[in-house]
Design a protein around this motif. Structure first.
Motif, PDB file in Angstrom:
ATOM      1  N   THR A 135     -54.200 124.699 -26.838  1.00 32.63           N
ATOM      2  CA  THR A 135     -53.949 125.196 -28.217  1.00 32.63           C
ATOM      3  C   THR A 135     -52.523 124.890 -28.735  1.00 32.63           C
ATOM      4  OG1 THR A 135     -55.508 127.030 -27.980  1.00 32.63           O
ATOM      5  CG2 THR A 135     -54.446 126.738 -29.956  1.00 32.63           C
ATOM      6  N   GLY A 136     -51.787 125.179 -27.956  1.00 31.87           N
ATOM      7  CA  GLY A 136     -50.340 124.801 -28.538  1.00 31.87           C
ATOM      8  C   GLY A 136     -49.835 123.354 -28.399  1.00 31.87           C
ATOM      9  N   VAL A 137     -50.170 122.594 -27.619  1.00 32.90           N
ATOM     10  CA  VAL A 137     -49.506 121.343 -27.330  1.00 32.90           C
ATOM     11  C   VAL A 137     -50.517 120.090 -27.759  1.00 32.90           C
ATOM     12  CG1 VAL A 137     -48.517 121.989 -25.267  1.00 32.90           C
ATOM     13  CG2 VAL A 137     -50.538 120.920 -24.835  1.00 32.90           C
ATOM     14  N   GLU A 158     -39.009 117.216 -20.744  1.00 36.62           N
ATOM     15  CA  GLU A 158     -38.587 118.166 -21.582  1.00 36.62           C
ATOM     16  C   GLU A 158     -39.165 119.423 -21.223  1.00 36.62           C
ATOM     17  OE1 GLU A 158     -37.162 117.783 -25.334  1.00 36.62           O
ATOM     18  OE2 GLU A 158     -37.112 115.616 -25.289  1.00 36.62           O
ATOM     19  N   ILE A 159     -38.708 120.706 -21.381  1.00 34.29           N
ATOM     20  CA  ILE A 159     -39.561 122.018 -21.264  1.00 34.29           C
ATOM     21  C   ILE A 159     -40.269 122.364 -22.581  1.00 34.29           C
ATOM     22  CG2 ILE A 159     -39.310 124.450 -20.918  1.00 34.29           C
ATOM     23  CD1 ILE A 159     -36.930 124.125 -19.101  1.00 34.29           C
ATOM     24  N   TYR A 160     -41.554 121.986 -22.478  1.00 35.45           N
ATOM     25  CA  TYR A 160     -42.317 122.180 -23.733  1.00 35.45           C
ATOM     26  C   TYR A 160     -43.573 122.902 -23.428  1.00 35.45           C
ATOM     27  CZ  TYR A 160     -44.131 120.794 -28.080  1.00 35.45           C
ATOM     28  OH  TYR A 160     -44.623 120.854 -29.486  1.00 35.45           O
ATOM     29  N   ALA A 161     -44.562 122.241 -22.712  1.00 37.67           N
ATOM     30  CA  ALA A 161     -45.724 122.736 -22.264  1.00 37.67           C
ATOM     31  C   ALA A 161     -45.423 124.008 -21.250  1.00 37.67           C
ATOM     32  CB  ALA A 161     -46.891 121.890 -21.499  1.00 37.67           C
ATOM     33  N   THR A 162     -44.400 123.923 -20.529  1.00 37.71           N
ATOM     34  CA  THR A 162     -44.146 124.981 -19.845  1.00 37.71           C
ATOM     35  C   THR A 162     -43.795 126.339 -20.546  1.00 37.71           C
ATOM     36  OG1 THR A 162     -42.968 123.585 -18.283  1.00 37.71           O
ATOM     37  CG2 THR A 162     -42.389 125.917 -17.938  1.00 37.71           C
ATOM     38  N   CYS A 163     -43.123 126.187 -21.779  1.00 41.04           N
ATOM     39  CA  CYS A 163     -42.940 127.452 -22.417  1.00 41.04           C
ATOM     40  C   CYS A 163     -44.273 127.880 -23.101  1.00 41.04           C
ATOM     41  CB  CYS A 163     -41.930 126.927 -23.866  1.00 41.04           C
ATOM     42  SG  CYS A 163     -40.534 126.203 -23.438  1.00 41.04           S
ATOM     43  N   ALA A 164     -45.155 126.989 -23.404  1.00 40.26           N
ATOM     44  CA  ALA A 164     -46.429 127.488 -23.836  1.00 40.26           C
ATOM     45  C   ALA A 164     -47.108 128.439 -22.807  1.00 40.26           C
ATOM     46  CB  ALA A 164     -47.314 126.495 -24.117  1.00 40.26           C
ATOM     47  N   ALA A 165     -47.177 127.533 -21.459  1.00 36.72           N
ATOM     48  CA  ALA A 165     -47.852 128.598 -20.576  1.00 36.72           C
ATOM     49  C   ALA A 165     -47.471 129.846 -20.010  1.00 36.72           C
ATOM     50  CB  ALA A 165     -47.774 127.652 -18.984  1.00 36.72           C
ATOM     51  N   THR A 166     -45.994 129.861 -20.199  1.00 34.28           N
ATOM     52  CA  THR A 166     -45.121 131.084 -20.009  1.00 34.28           C
ATOM     53  C   THR A 166     -45.571 132.126 -20.827  1.00 34.28           C
ATOM     54  OG1 THR A 166     -43.219 129.895 -18.987  1.00 34.28           O
ATOM     55  CG2 THR A 166     -42.722 132.107 -19.754  1.00 34.28           C
ATOM     56  N   MET A 197     -35.952 126.793 -27.847  1.00 35.48           N
ATOM     57  CA  MET A 197     -34.698 126.556 -28.469  1.00 35.48           C
ATOM     58  C   MET A 197     -33.830 126.727 -27.412  1.00 35.48           C
ATOM     59  SD  MET A 197     -35.713 125.994 -31.371  1.00 35.48           S
ATOM     60  CE  MET A 197     -34.174 125.802 -31.991  1.00 35.48           C
ATOM     61  N   LEU A 198     -33.707 127.489 -26.482  1.00 32.63           N
ATOM     62  CA  LEU A 198     -32.837 127.436 -25.394  1.00 32.63           C
ATOM     63  C   LEU A 198     -32.686 126.124 -24.415  1.00 32.63           C
ATOM     64  CD1 LEU A 198     -33.032 130.990 -23.570  1.00 32.63           C
ATOM     65  CD2 LEU A 198     -31.184 130.090 -24.977  1.00 32.63           C
ATOM     66  N   ALA A 199     -34.036 125.640 -24.418  1.00 27.60           N
ATOM     67  CA  ALA A 199     -34.234 124.308 -23.487  1.00 27.60           C
ATOM     68  C   ALA A 199     -33.434 122.975 -24.581  1.00 27.60           C
ATOM     69  CB  ALA A 199     -35.585 123.973 -23.417  1.00 27.60           C
ATOM     70  N   ILE A 200     -33.686 123.185 -26.080  1.00 25.84           N
ATOM     71  CA  ILE A 200     -33.184 122.320 -27.051  1.00 25.84           C
ATOM     72  C   ILE A 200     -31.645 122.549 -26.847  1.00 25.84           C
ATOM     73  CG2 ILE A 200     -32.981 121.627 -29.319  1.00 25.84           C
ATOM     74  CD1 ILE A 200     -35.967 122.416 -29.354  1.00 25.84           C
ATOM     75  N   VAL A 204     -31.866 121.372 -21.315  1.00 31.25           N
ATOM     76  CA  VAL A 204     -32.668 121.944 -20.144  1.00 31.25           C
ATOM     77  C   VAL A 204     -33.676 120.843 -19.951  1.00 31.25           C
ATOM     78  CG1 VAL A 204     -33.491 123.629 -18.646  1.00 31.25           C
ATOM     79  CG2 VAL A 204     -31.864 124.231 -20.148  1.00 31.25           C
ATOM     80  N   HIS A 205     -33.710 120.218 -18.510  1.00 29.32           N
ATOM     81  CA  HIS A 205     -35.059 119.385 -18.390  1.00 29.32           C
ATOM     82  C   HIS A 205     -35.880 119.768 -17.138  1.00 29.32           C
ATOM     83  CE1 HIS A 205     -33.951 116.512 -21.504  1.00 29.32           C
ATOM     84  NE2 HIS A 205     -32.654 116.828 -21.047  1.00 29.32           N
TER      85      HIS A 205
END
Length: 214
Positions: A135-137, A158-166, A197-200, A204-205
Motif C-alpha cells: 500500500t505504501g510503495v 535507500e531505506i524506503y520500503a524498510t520504513c514501511a515494513a517497520t 527523514m533520518l535516512a534522508i 543512510v543506505h
C-alpha cells in the motif's frame, strides 16, 4: 468504545488518509514536473501516485467496490492537491528535498492505513506487513516508472520500503496489545516518517545485494 468514540476515530483516520494521499498526489506532480510532463500528465501521475497502493491492496484482498470509487472527497483532495501544486510550480521551483519530505509523509500515513485495513480483513500477521508495505510503495513505484526515474526510488539501496515494513510491524504489535486504533495509527505513522527523514538527513543506505559488476 461508544458509538460517538468510534465515529470520532473513523473521522480522524479518514483525515489522516486524506493527508497521506494528498501528499502522494503532490509528489506525483513534482515528479511529473521534473520529467517535463504537461499539466494533464501531472494530474494523471498525481492520481496514480495517490491511488496506486490502496487499489493494489484492495485487489489483493478482493475488496469490491474499490475504496475510492464512491469517495468524492478523496478524489477532490487528490485533484485539488495536484492543481494547486501545478499552479505553484508556475512561479517557483520546488527543491528535491521537498519532494522527498512530501513523499515521506505520504509513505507514513498510507502504509499504516494499509496495515489497519489488512488487520480488519483478518489476514495473517505476515500478510499484514506485506499488504501494508505494498500500500505504501506501489504508488511511488508507478510514479517513478512513468516519470522516467529508473531504477525507481524503492528499488535502490535507500531505506524506503524498510520504513514501511517497520511501521506495519509496530502497528500490528500495538493492535495486538490492545492499543486504541487512532493511537496505533499515529504512532506507527510518526515512526515511518521519522525513519525515512533520518535516512534522508544522514544518507543512510542499505547494503547492496551483491558485488558491483566490473
Amino acid at each position: 468504545m461508544t458509538f460517538r468514540g468510534e465515529r470520532r476515530t473513523h473521522v480522524v483516520l479518514h483525515v489522516l488518509y486524506l493527508i497521506g494521499v494528498g501528499a502522494f498526489a503532490v509528489s506525483g506532480v513534482l515528479a511529473a514536473h521534473k520529467a517535463n510532463l504537461d499539466p494533464f500528465g501531472a494530474i494523471v501521475l498525481g492520481f496514480l501516485a495517490g491511488l496506486g497502493g490502496g487499489t493494489t491492496r484492495d485487489l489483493l484482498l478482493d475488496r469490491h467496490p474499490l475504496y475510492w470509487l464512491h469517495d468524492w472527497v478523496l478524489l477532490t483532495v487528490i485533484l485539488g492537491s495536484a492543481v494547486v501544486t501545478i499552479g505553484y510550480l508556475r512561479f517557483r521551483m520546488v527543491p528535491r528535498r521537498t519532494l522527498l519530505t512530501v513523499d515521506a509523509l505520504g509513505l507514513a500515513v498510507v502504509t499504516v492505513i494499509g496495515a489497519q485495513t489488512a488487520v480488519a480483513a483478518q489476514v495473517n500477521p505476515l500478510a499484514v506487513v506485506i499488504l501494508a508495505t505494498i500500500t505504501g510503495v506501489t504508488g511511488e513505484l508507478i510514479r517513478d516508472v512513468l516519470a522516467g526515474e529508473l531504477p525507481p526510488l524503492l528499488l535502490r539501496e535507500e531505506i524506503y520500503a524498510t520504513c514501511a515494513a517497520t511501521g506495519a510491524v509496530v502497528y500490528l504489535l500495538l493492535d495486538t496489545l490492545g492499543a486504541p486504533r487512532t493511537a496505533s495509527t499515529v504512532t506507527a505513522a510518526v515512526l515511518v516518517f521519522g525513519l525515512r527523514m533520518l535516512a534522508i538527513r544522514f544518507g543512510v543506505h542499505l547494503p547492496k545485494s551483491g558485488r558491483r559488476a566490473p
